[in-house]
Design a protein around this motif. Structure first.
Motif, PDB file in Angstrom:
ATOM      1  N   GLY A 247     109.667  -2.100   5.465  1.00  0.00           N
ATOM      2  CA  GLY A 247     108.604  -2.984   5.007  1.00  0.00           C
ATOM      3  C   GLY A 247     109.070  -4.413   4.851  1.00  0.00           C
ATOM      4  N   PRO A 248     108.147  -5.303   4.506  1.00  0.00           N
ATOM      5  CA  PRO A 248     108.511  -6.705   4.285  1.00  0.00           C
ATOM      6  C   PRO A 248     109.388  -6.847   3.046  1.00  0.00           C
ATOM      7  N   GLY A 249     110.251  -7.828   3.065  1.00  0.00           N
ATOM      8  CA  GLY A 249     111.077  -8.109   1.895  1.00  0.00           C
ATOM      9  C   GLY A 249     112.346  -7.295   1.795  1.00  0.00           C
ATOM     10  N   VAL A 250     112.675  -6.475   2.826  1.00  0.00           N
ATOM     11  CA  VAL A 250     113.878  -5.650   2.721  1.00  0.00           C
ATOM     12  C   VAL A 250     115.150  -6.485   2.762  1.00  0.00           C
ATOM     13  N   ALA A 251     115.052  -7.709   3.263  1.00  0.00           N
ATOM     14  CA  ALA A 251     116.234  -8.568   3.294  1.00  0.00           C
ATOM     15  C   ALA A 251     116.536  -9.153   1.915  1.00  0.00           C
ATOM     16  N   GLU A 252     115.577  -9.052   0.994  1.00  0.00           N
ATOM     17  CA  GLU A 252     115.774  -9.567  -0.357  1.00  0.00           C
ATOM     18  C   GLU A 252     116.490  -8.524  -1.220  1.00  0.00           C
ATOM     19  N   PRO A 253     117.286  -8.960  -2.192  1.00  0.00           N
ATOM     20  CA  PRO A 253     117.937  -8.000  -3.094  1.00  0.00           C
ATOM     21  C   PRO A 253     116.909  -7.148  -3.833  1.00  0.00           C
ATOM     22  N   ALA A 254     117.228  -5.890  -4.024  1.00  0.00           N
ATOM     23  CA  ALA A 254     116.328  -4.992  -4.746  1.00  0.00           C
ATOM     24  C   ALA A 254     116.319  -5.356  -6.230  1.00  0.00           C
ATOM     25  N   GLU A 255     115.166  -5.234  -6.850  1.00  0.00           N
ATOM     26  CA  GLU A 255     115.046  -5.563  -8.272  1.00  0.00           C
ATOM     27  C   GLU A 255     115.633  -4.479  -9.160  1.00  0.00           C
ATOM     28  N   SER A 256     115.763  -3.271  -8.621  1.00  0.00           N
ATOM     29  CA  SER A 256     116.349  -2.162  -9.372  1.00  0.00           C
ATOM     30  C   SER A 256     116.991  -1.205  -8.380  1.00  0.00           C
ATOM     31  N   PHE A 257     117.786  -0.287  -8.886  1.00  0.00           N
ATOM     32  CA  PHE A 257     118.421   0.686  -8.002  1.00  0.00           C
ATOM     33  C   PHE A 257     117.372   1.623  -7.415  1.00  0.00           C
ATOM     34  N   LEU A 258     117.464   1.848  -6.113  1.00  0.00           N
ATOM     35  CA  LEU A 258     116.515   2.707  -5.411  1.00  0.00           C
ATOM     36  C   LEU A 258     117.151   4.018  -4.962  1.00  0.00           C
ATOM     37  N   VAL A 259     118.473   4.053  -4.934  1.00  0.00           N
ATOM     38  CA  VAL A 259     119.210   5.267  -4.578  1.00  0.00           C
ATOM     39  C   VAL A 259     119.786   5.849  -5.864  1.00  0.00           C
ATOM     40  N   ALA A 260     119.646   7.139  -6.041  1.00  0.00           N
ATOM     41  CA  ALA A 260     120.115   7.775  -7.277  1.00  0.00           C
ATOM     42  C   ALA A 260     121.631   7.693  -7.392  1.00  0.00           C
ATOM     43  N   ALA A 261     122.094   7.490  -8.607  1.00  0.00           N
ATOM     44  CA  ALA A 261     123.531   7.485  -8.877  1.00  0.00           C
ATOM     45  C   ALA A 261     124.056   8.914  -8.850  1.00  0.00           C
TER      46      ALA A 261
ATOM     47  N   ALA B  42     132.573  14.673  -2.366  1.00  0.00           N
ATOM     48  CA  ALA B  42     132.156  14.601  -3.768  1.00  0.00           C
ATOM     49  C   ALA B  42     130.683  14.216  -3.889  1.00  0.00           C
ATOM     50  N   LEU B  43     130.198  13.381  -2.987  1.00  0.00           N
ATOM     51  CA  LEU B  43     128.799  12.956  -3.039  1.00  0.00           C
ATOM     52  C   LEU B  43     127.855  14.089  -2.651  1.00  0.00           C
ATOM     53  N   GLY B  44     128.297  14.968  -1.765  1.00  0.00           N
ATOM     54  CA  GLY B  44     127.477  16.120  -1.387  1.00  0.00           C
ATOM     55  C   GLY B  44     126.323  15.746  -0.483  1.00  0.00           C
ATOM     56  N   GLU B  45     125.284  15.202  -1.046  1.00  0.00           N
ATOM     57  CA  GLU B  45     124.156  14.704  -0.275  1.00  0.00           C
ATOM     58  C   GLU B  45     123.488  13.576  -1.044  1.00  0.00           C
ATOM     59  N   ARG B  46     122.812  12.706  -0.304  1.00  0.00           N
ATOM     60  CA  ARG B  46     122.121  11.574  -0.914  1.00  0.00           C
ATOM     61  C   ARG B  46     120.821  11.327  -0.160  1.00  0.00           C
ATOM     62  N   ARG B  47     119.758  11.124  -0.905  1.00  0.00           N
ATOM     63  CA  ARG B  47     118.490  10.746  -0.284  1.00  0.00           C
ATOM     64  C   ARG B  47     118.337   9.233  -0.414  1.00  0.00           C
ATOM     65  N   VAL B  48     118.214   8.574   0.717  1.00  0.00           N
ATOM     66  CA  VAL B  48     118.134   7.119   0.751  1.00  0.00           C
ATOM     67  C   VAL B  48     116.718   6.706   1.151  1.00  0.00           C
ATOM     68  N   PRO B  49     115.936   6.156   0.240  1.00  0.00           N
ATOM     69  CA  PRO B  49     114.596   5.682   0.605  1.00  0.00           C
ATOM     70  C   PRO B  49     114.699   4.559   1.638  1.00  0.00           C
ATOM     71  N   LEU B  50     113.739   4.491   2.539  1.00  0.00           N
ATOM     72  CA  LEU B  50     113.757   3.409   3.521  1.00  0.00           C
ATOM     73  C   LEU B  50     113.664   2.051   2.835  1.00  0.00           C
ATOM     74  N   ALA B  51     113.067   2.020   1.643  1.00  0.00           N
ATOM     75  CA  ALA B  51     112.968   0.767   0.892  1.00  0.00           C
ATOM     76  C   ALA B  51     114.335   0.255   0.461  1.00  0.00           C
ATOM     77  N   ALA B  52     115.361   1.136   0.505  1.00  0.00           N
ATOM     78  CA  ALA B  52     116.708   0.733   0.110  1.00  0.00           C
ATOM     79  C   ALA B  52     117.539   0.247   1.292  1.00  0.00           C
TER      80      ALA B  52
END
Length: 292
Positions: free
Chosen positions: A111-125, A35-45
């Motif tokens: 990058g730095p700070g990847v262990a911290e929670p993301a402030e917004s969604f970085l992967v598309a719904a 159902a997901l088909g494909e997803r682009r995941v930024p390295l920042a995520a």
């Protein structure tokens, strides 16, 4: 990077700043991944990447998403079975060295700070419109409004009396998804401003802001992408709320004459069927007319 790593059920394509994951179609591929088909995941995520031995001569490459980066994983809240994990790539053991090479490259680019929670969604719904059939009704989402239309056979009298429901995302703070593979699964919409004393809410089968799952109703591959899409829309709406756009959307829906007329018509049907008393019908009709 530009390389491709093919595994069972999925292929990862590595770019400089992201990983494109394509899921295979076929009877052996979990329906959620299809159902997901494909997803682009930024390295920042991505928080990190792991490589571990798998079963029967395989290795498992897994990207660990950052908290708060992916609406699908936020909605799932740890309830997905291992084989449905969209960040998991199973490979033959002979590709372990190649998998470790790509894992190391990704780690080097985080990058730095990847262990911290993301402030917004970085992967598309998951893209809409979304809809699925629950045990007690049909849920649909057009990108701005979630609608529940109750089933004549599955819905409780509490839901029938409340009538079919429409919720603008501007009025919501999020969703609560309980997997249909767990006892008493459901999807519940969470109001942005709950009335005092109603924070806990009624049971899902009596809550007009929830639909319940059952055998064959609300399967993971339909209800979870739905929940993720609604969750992403509520976050986006909250970010715009300072402009007054969200409040305008709520007001527009509440005062829509066509919507009010449809709900009054539905109340009339319940009244004629004996599911509403004269007093209940009159009271609810006045409440709806007051919204015009």
């Amino acid at each position: 990077m530009g390389d491709v790593l093919a595994g069972f059920h999925a292929t990862w394509e590595f770019a400089e700043d992201s990983v494109l994951i394509r899921y295979e179609r076929g009877i052996r591929t979990p329906k959620l991944l299809q159902a997901l088909g494909e997803r682009r995941v930024p390295l920042a995520a991505i928080d990190t990447v792991t490589l571990a031995p798998g079963r029967r001569g395989t290795v498992v490459l897994r990207a660990v998403p950052r908290a708060g980066a992916d609406p699908l994983m936020e909605a799932a809240a740890g309830q997905l079975k291992e084989n449905c994990d969209p960040y998991r790539l199973v490979l033959p053991a002979e590709r372990e060295e190649l998998a470790e090479f790509h894992a190391a490259q990704i780690r080097d680019r985080l990058g730095p700070g990847v262990a911290e929670p993301a402030e917004s969604f970085l992967v598309a719904a998951p893209e809409g419109p979304q809809q699925f059939k629950a045990y007690d009704g049909k849920a649909s989402f057009n990108g701005s409004v979630v609608s529940f239309r109750w089933s004549r056979t599955g819905a409780t009298s509490a839901k029938w009396k409340a009538g079919d429901q429409s919720f603008p995302v501007a009025a919501l703070s999020g969703v609560e998804w309980r997997s249909p593979e767990i006892l008493d699964g459901y999807l519940r919409l969470l109001p942005r401003h709950p009335a005092p004393g109603t924070e806990a809410g009624p049971a899902a089968d009596h809550d007009p802001a929830a639909v319940v799952f059952g055998l064959g109703y609300g399967p993971v591959h339909e209800s979870l992408p739905f929940a993720a899409a609604v969750l992403a829309a509520t976050r986006s709406s909250a970010a715009r709320s300072g402009t007054g756009e969200a409040a305008s959307a709520v007001a527009a829906l509440r005062s829509d004459p066509a919507d009010i007329a449809e709900r009054i018509r539905h109340l009339g049907e319940l009244h004629l069927a004996g599911l509403l008393t004269d007093e209940e019908f009159t009271t609810k009709k006045k409440e709806l007319l007051a919204q015009l």
